[in-house]
Design a protein around this motif. Structure first.
Motif, PDB file in Angstrom:
ATOM      1  N   UNK A 241      -5.360  31.481  21.965  1.00  5.18           N
ATOM      2  CA  UNK A 241      -4.401  30.458  21.524  1.00  5.18           C
ATOM      3  C   UNK A 241      -3.111  30.548  22.331  1.00  5.18           C
TER       4      UNK A 241
ATOM      5  N   UNK B   4      -1.649  27.755  24.778  1.00  6.69           N
ATOM      6  CA  UNK B   4      -0.491  27.119  24.160  1.00  6.69           C
ATOM      7  C   UNK B   4      -0.893  26.232  22.992  1.00  6.69           C
ATOM      8  N   UNK B   5      -1.967  26.641  22.290  1.00  3.15           N
ATOM      9  CA  UNK B   5      -2.445  25.854  21.156  1.00  3.15           C
ATOM     10  C   UNK B   5      -2.122  26.569  19.845  1.00  3.15           C
ATOM     11  N   UNK B   6      -2.038  25.808  18.745  1.00  3.47           N
ATOM     12  CA  UNK B   6      -1.793  26.453  17.451  1.00  3.47           C
ATOM     13  C   UNK B   6      -2.979  27.306  17.007  1.00  3.47           C
ATOM     14  N   UNK B   7      -2.698  28.293  16.171  1.00  3.90           N
ATOM     15  CA  UNK B   7      -3.731  29.229  15.734  1.00  3.90           C
ATOM     16  C   UNK B   7      -3.682  29.440  14.225  1.00  3.90           C
TER      17      UNK B   7
ATOM     18  N   UNK C 112      -5.383  31.306   4.878  1.00  2.00           N
ATOM     19  CA  UNK C 112      -5.515  32.568   5.600  1.00  2.00           C
ATOM     20  C   UNK C 112      -5.334  33.748   4.649  1.00  2.00           C
TER      21      UNK C 112
ATOM     22  N   UNK D 258      -6.165  35.150  18.926  1.00  2.00           N
ATOM     23  CA  UNK D 258      -4.723  34.968  19.073  1.00  2.00           C
ATOM     24  C   UNK D 258      -4.356  34.851  20.554  1.00  2.00           C
TER      25      UNK D 258
ATOM     26  N   UNK E  22      -5.398  32.491  12.017  1.00  2.00           N
ATOM     27  CA  UNK E  22      -6.247  33.676  11.995  1.00  2.00           C
ATOM     28  C   UNK E  22      -6.650  34.009  10.564  1.00  2.00           C
ATOM     29  N   UNK E  23      -7.703  34.816  10.404  1.00  2.00           N
ATOM     30  CA  UNK E  23      -8.165  35.374   9.123  1.00  2.00           C
ATOM     31  C   UNK E  23      -8.440  34.255   8.115  1.00  2.00           C
TER      32      UNK E  23
ATOM     33  N   UNK F 267      -2.087  32.453   2.550  1.00  2.00           N
ATOM     34  CA  UNK F 267      -1.125  31.543   3.155  1.00  2.00           C
ATOM     35  C   UNK F 267      -1.880  30.310   3.650  1.00  2.00           C
ATOM     36  N   UNK F 268      -1.251  29.152   3.556  1.00  2.00           N
ATOM     37  CA  UNK F 268      -1.877  27.937   4.061  1.00  2.00           C
ATOM     38  C   UNK F 268      -1.052  27.377   5.211  1.00  2.00           C
ATOM     39  N   UNK F 269      -1.731  27.032   6.302  1.00  2.00           N
ATOM     40  CA  UNK F 269      -1.071  26.396   7.437  1.00  2.00           C
ATOM     41  C   UNK F 269      -1.881  25.164   7.841  1.00  2.00           C
ATOM     42  N   UNK F 270      -1.186  24.220   8.489  1.00  2.00           N
ATOM     43  CA  UNK F 270      -1.857  23.017   8.968  1.00  2.00           C
ATOM     44  C   UNK F 270      -1.671  22.949  10.475  1.00  2.00           C
ATOM     45  N   UNK F 271      -2.768  22.796  11.193  1.00  2.00           N
ATOM     46  CA  UNK F 271      -2.707  22.767  12.653  1.00  2.00           C
ATOM     47  C   UNK F 271      -3.143  21.402  13.158  1.00  2.00           C
ATOM     48  N   UNK F 272      -2.379  20.873  14.123  1.00  2.00           N
ATOM     49  CA  UNK F 272      -2.834  19.672  14.817  1.00  2.00           C
ATOM     50  C   UNK F 272      -3.910  20.101  15.809  1.00  2.00           C
TER      51      UNK F 272
END
Ligand SMILES: Cc1cc2nc3c(=O)[nH]c(=O)nc-3n(C[C@H](O)[C@H](O)[C@H](O)COP(=O)(O)OP(=O)(O)OC[C@H]3O[C@@H](n4cnc5c(N)ncnc54)[C@H](O)[C@@H]3O)c2cc1C
Ligand SMILES: Cc1cc2nc3c(=O)[nH]c(=O)nc-3n(C[C@H](O)[C@H](O)[C@H](O)COP(=O)(O)OP(=O)(O)OC[C@H]3O[C@@H](n4cnc5c(N)ncnc54)[C@H](O)[C@@H]3O)c2cc1C
Lengths: 312, 249
Positions: free
Chosen positions: B132, B136-139, B157, B129, B141-142, B164-169
C-alpha cells in the motif's frame, strides 16, 4: 545516533509497552518520541517525564486522521531524516503504520525484536516462536517493532524533555476513519498485567467464561483467551493470546481448559510461572506448565477461590 | 474489478518446525507445506466477492520456488480464475515481495489486493502495508469484515482494544485477519478443474525488481526449552505452592 520512538497511549497515559520500547531504544542512542491523537498534549506531558527522553514531538489531531496508517506513515517517513532508527512497541497500531513507513523509505522492517546485539543486528522469533533468528540489516535506517515482554520498561517519572508540536501531513488520501469501538474493562491491561487468567474451549460458552472473573478479581489478574474461545464468541478478539493475538509474559499465567497448541504457546510461554488446569492428562499445555492439575475446571475453579480466600 | 490475491507456501501449521543442525534456518526439506492459513482466508474473501458479483476476476500470485505452483493450484481450486508464479530462489522479504506485487498490480490494473495479515513462517505482518505504501494507496489491515459498495470498501479491523472501522476509496489494499471468514475446502471436481486453469510463469527480472534481501540471517536457534513441571492433586496444594515455592501470589 538518535532514535525516534512512536508511542502508544490511552487518553494521555503512555502504555507500559511503549516504555519498554524506550528502554530498547536507549540501548541504541539518544531518544526522541512521537505522540499523536486528540489527547496528544496530555500524552506529551507524560512522555516528557520519562527519564532518558530528550524531545517529545506532539501531533494534536481531532480529525481522526492520526488513527490512520497513511498520514502517520507519511509523517514518520518525513521525520526519518533526523534518525538512525525508528522504533515502536509491537501493537496493532505499530504493525499497521511502521511497515508502510518503511516502504516509503525503501527499508525492510524488522518486526518483533526480543534482543539487540548491535546497531544493525537483532534477534526475533519466527515460526510462532519455534525458532529465534538473529538478523543483520543492510539498510541505512532501521524500522523496528519491539516485543515489550523482552525489555524491562523505563520508569515513568523523573525526566524533563522538551515538547515540540509537529503537523500531520495529508498522506495520499482515500482513507477515512469512521469509528473505533473499544471494550471497556476495569481490569489491568493484558500485556502488562502481573497475573493473567485465560480460558479456552473448555469453558464451553460465554456465560461460563465469566466464571473466571472471581478468580481474576482475587489475583488482580487480566483475562485472556485462546483463539477457540474467541472464534466461538465467548469473548471478543482483544482477549486472544497467541501467535496472532497478544504476546504476554506475566509473573503468573493460569490456563483453564486450554489444550496448549503451538499457536497459543507462542503468546504465553515466556511467562515466569505457568499453571494449567485441564481434564486431559495428555494435553500439550502440561509440557510447559510448572504446575498442573488434571481435572474438571468447573470443580477446581471454586476450590481455588476458596483456597485463595484463606489467609496466606 | 480484478482482485489480486498473493498466496504463500509455508510449513503446514500443524507441523512443529525444526531448526537445522547448522543453525542456518528452519528445515523445510521433506516437511509438509501448505498455503499460509491467512491467505486461504484472503482467497475465500475474494471468491465471495466474485459470487456477489462485485469482482470479475481473481488472480492468485505467489513469489518463490517452483513448488509454489501447488499453492497456486489450491487457490485456483478454491475459485481463483488464473495465477502467476514469480519464480525466484532468493529468500523473499516483504519489501521485495511488495515490489513484485506493485509491478503486477500495475500490469494487471488491479483495483483490489487482498493479502493475509501475516505469514505464519516469518510472522512479519508487513507485506500488505508495504505494498500500500509503495502504491500510495489506502490500506485496511487485520480485516474482520469487508463491504464493497459504490467504488469504496468499508472494513472493520481488529485492533488491540477492540475494533475500528475505516472506509477506503478504491483502488485499495486489504489484509485478512482470522475471523474474516471460514475458508471452504476445495472439492474434487474443482481441484480437477484447477489443473486446466492458466498459470503464467515469470521472474522478478521480467518485472524489473531487484530481490536482494536487506536482512541477512546470522543464525537461527531453538528457543530455550521450557521444562514440564509437576502435576498436583488439589487446589489447596496449588495455592500453597504458588505462595510458598514460586512466590508469585
Ligand atoms: C494461523 C493460525 C493462527 C492461530 N493463532 C492462534 C492464537 O493466536 N492463539 C490461540 O490460542 N490459538 C491460535 N490458533 C489456534 C490453535 O491452533 C488452537 O486451535 C487453539 O489455541 C485451541 O484453543 P483451545 O486450547 O481453547 O481449544 P481446544 O484445543 O479445543 O482445547 C480445549 C481444552 O480444554 C480441555 N477441557 C475441556 N473441558 C474441560 C473441563 N471441564 N475442565 C478442564 N479442561 C477441560 C480439553 O481437555 C482441551 O485440552 C491459530 C491457528 C492458526 C491456524
Ligand atoms: C530471518 C529470516 C529467515 C528466513 N528463512 C527462510 C527460509 O529458511 N526459507 C525460506 O523460504 N524463506 C526464508 N525467509 C523468508 C521468509 O520466509 C519470508 O518469505 C519473508 O521474510 C516474507 O515475510 P512474511 O512472509 O512473514 O511476510 P508477511 O508480511 O507476514 O506476509 C503477509 C502476506 O503477504 C503475502 N506474501 C508474503 N510473501 C509472499 C510470497 N512469497 N508470495 C506470495 N505472497 C506473499 C501473503 O498474502 C502473506 O499472507 C527468511 C526470512 C528471514 C528474515
Amino acid at each position: 545516533m538518535t532514535v525516534l520512538v512512536y508511542l502508544d497511549h490511552e487518553g494521555g497515559a503512555i502504555r507500559q509497552a511503549s516504555r519498554s520500547a524506550i528502554a530498547a531504544a536507549s540501548r541504541l542512542g539518544d531518544v526522541d518520541v512521537l505522540v499523536t491523537g486528540p489527547d496528544a498534549a496530555a500524552a506529551a506531558k507524560s512522555a516528557a517525564a520519562i527519564p532518558g527522553v530528550k524531545k517529545v514531538l506532539q501531533v494534536t489531531d481531532t480529525t481522526g486522521n492520526s488513527e490512520l496508517a497513511e498520514p502517520v506513515a507519511a509523517l514518520l517517513a518525513e521525520l526519518a531524516a533526523g534518525y538512525t532508527h525508528i522504533l515502536a512497541a509491537s501493537s496493532a497500531t505499530a504493525k499497521n503504520v511502521l511497515p508502510r513507513a518503511a516502504a516509503l523509505l525503501d527499508v525492510q522492517p524488522i518486526p518483533d525484536i526480543v534482543a539487540i546485539n548491535d546497531a544493525d543486528t537483532f534477534v526475533r522469533p519466527i515460526y510462532a516462536g519455534s525458532a529465534l533468528a538473529t538478523v543483520k540489516s543492510a539498510d541505512a535506517k532501521k524500522i523496528i517493532t519491539v516485543r515489550a515482554s523482552s525489555f524491562d520498561p523505563v520508569a515513568s517519572e523523573g525526566g524533563t524533555a522538551t515538547i515540540e508540536e509537529v503537523a500531520l501531513p495529508a498522506g495520499p488520501g482515500g482513507s477515512t476513519f469512521i469509528a473505533t469501538e473499544l471494550s471497556k474493562s476495569e481490569r489491568p491491561e493484558l500485556e502488562s498485567a502481573r497475573v493473567v487468567v485465560s480460558g479456552g474451549n473448555g469453558m464451553l460458552n460465554g456465560e461460563n467464561f465469566k466464571l473466571l472473573e472471581p478468580l481474576a478479581d482475587r489475583l488482580g489478574a487480566a483475562i485472556g483467551a485462546s483463539r477457540a474461545a474467541v472464534d466461538k464468541g465467548f469473548v471478543s478478539n482483544e482477549y486472544q493470546v497467541g501467535q496472532t493475538g497478544k504476546i504476554v509474559a506475566p509473573e503468573l499465567y493460569i490456563a483453564m481448559g486450554i489444550s496448549g497448541q503451538i499457536q497459543h504457546l507462542a503468546g504465553m510461554k515466556d511467562s515466569k510461572v505457568i499453571v494449567a488446569v485441564n481434564k486431559d492428562p495428555e494435553a500439550p499445555i502440561f509440557q510447559v506448565a510448572d504446575y498442573g492439575i488434571v481435572g474438571d475446571l468447573f470443580t477446581i475453579l471454586p476450590q481455588l477461590e476458596a483456597e485463595l480466600d484463606k489467609a496466606g | 474489478m480484478k482482485v489480486l490475491v498473493p498466496v504463500k507456501r509455508v510449513i503446514d501449521y500443524n507441523i512443529k518446525p525444526r531448526v537445522k543442525a547448522d543453525g542456518s534456518g528452519v528445515e523445510t526439506a521433506g516437511v509438509k507445506m501448505s498455503m499460509n492459513p491467512f491467505d486461504e482466508i484472503a482467497v475465500e474473501e475474494a471468491v465471495r466477492l466474485k459470487e456477489k458479483g462485485v469482482v470479475s476476476e481473481i488472480i492468485a500470485v505467489s513469489i518463490g520456488e517452483p513448488k509454489a505452483q501447488d499453492t497456486l493450484r489450491t487457490a485456483m481450486a478454491m475459485g481463483a480464475d488464473r495465477s502467476i508464479l514469480v519464480e525466484t530462489d532468493v529468500v523473499t522479504e516483504p519489501l521485495s515481495v511488495a515490489k513484485v506485487l506493485k509491478a503486477l498490480v500495475e500490469k494487471e490494473k488491479s483495483d483490489l489486493v487482498i493479502l493475509g495479515k501475516q505469514a505464519i513462517d516469518d510472522d512479519m505482518n508487513a507485506t500488505g502495508q508495504m505494498l500500500a505504501g509503495l502504491l500510495g494507496r489506502p490500506q485496511a489491515t487485520f480485516a474482520s469484515k469487508v463491504d464493497v459498495a459504490d467504488g469504496a470498501v468499508t472494513v472493520t479491523r481488529e485492533i488491540d482494544g477492540g475494533s475500528q472501522t475505516v472506509k477506503l476509496a478504491l483502488p485499495a489494499i486489504i489484509t485478512a485477519d482470522l475471523r474474516l471468514n471460514e475458508p471452504r475446502y476445495a472439492s474434487l471436481p474443482n481441484i480437477m478443474k484447477a489443473r486446466k486453469k492458466p498459470m503464467e510463469k515469470i521472474t522478478p527480472a521480467d518485472l524489473g525488481v531487484d530481490m536482494t534481501p536487506r536482512l541477512s540471517v546470522v543464525s537461527v536457534a531453538e528457543p530455550p526449552e521450557r521444562k514440564a513441571g509437576i502435576k498436583l492433586d488439589s487446589a489447596a496444594e496449588l495455592v500453597s505452592r504458588l505462595r510458598n515455592e514460586a512466590k508469585v501470589i
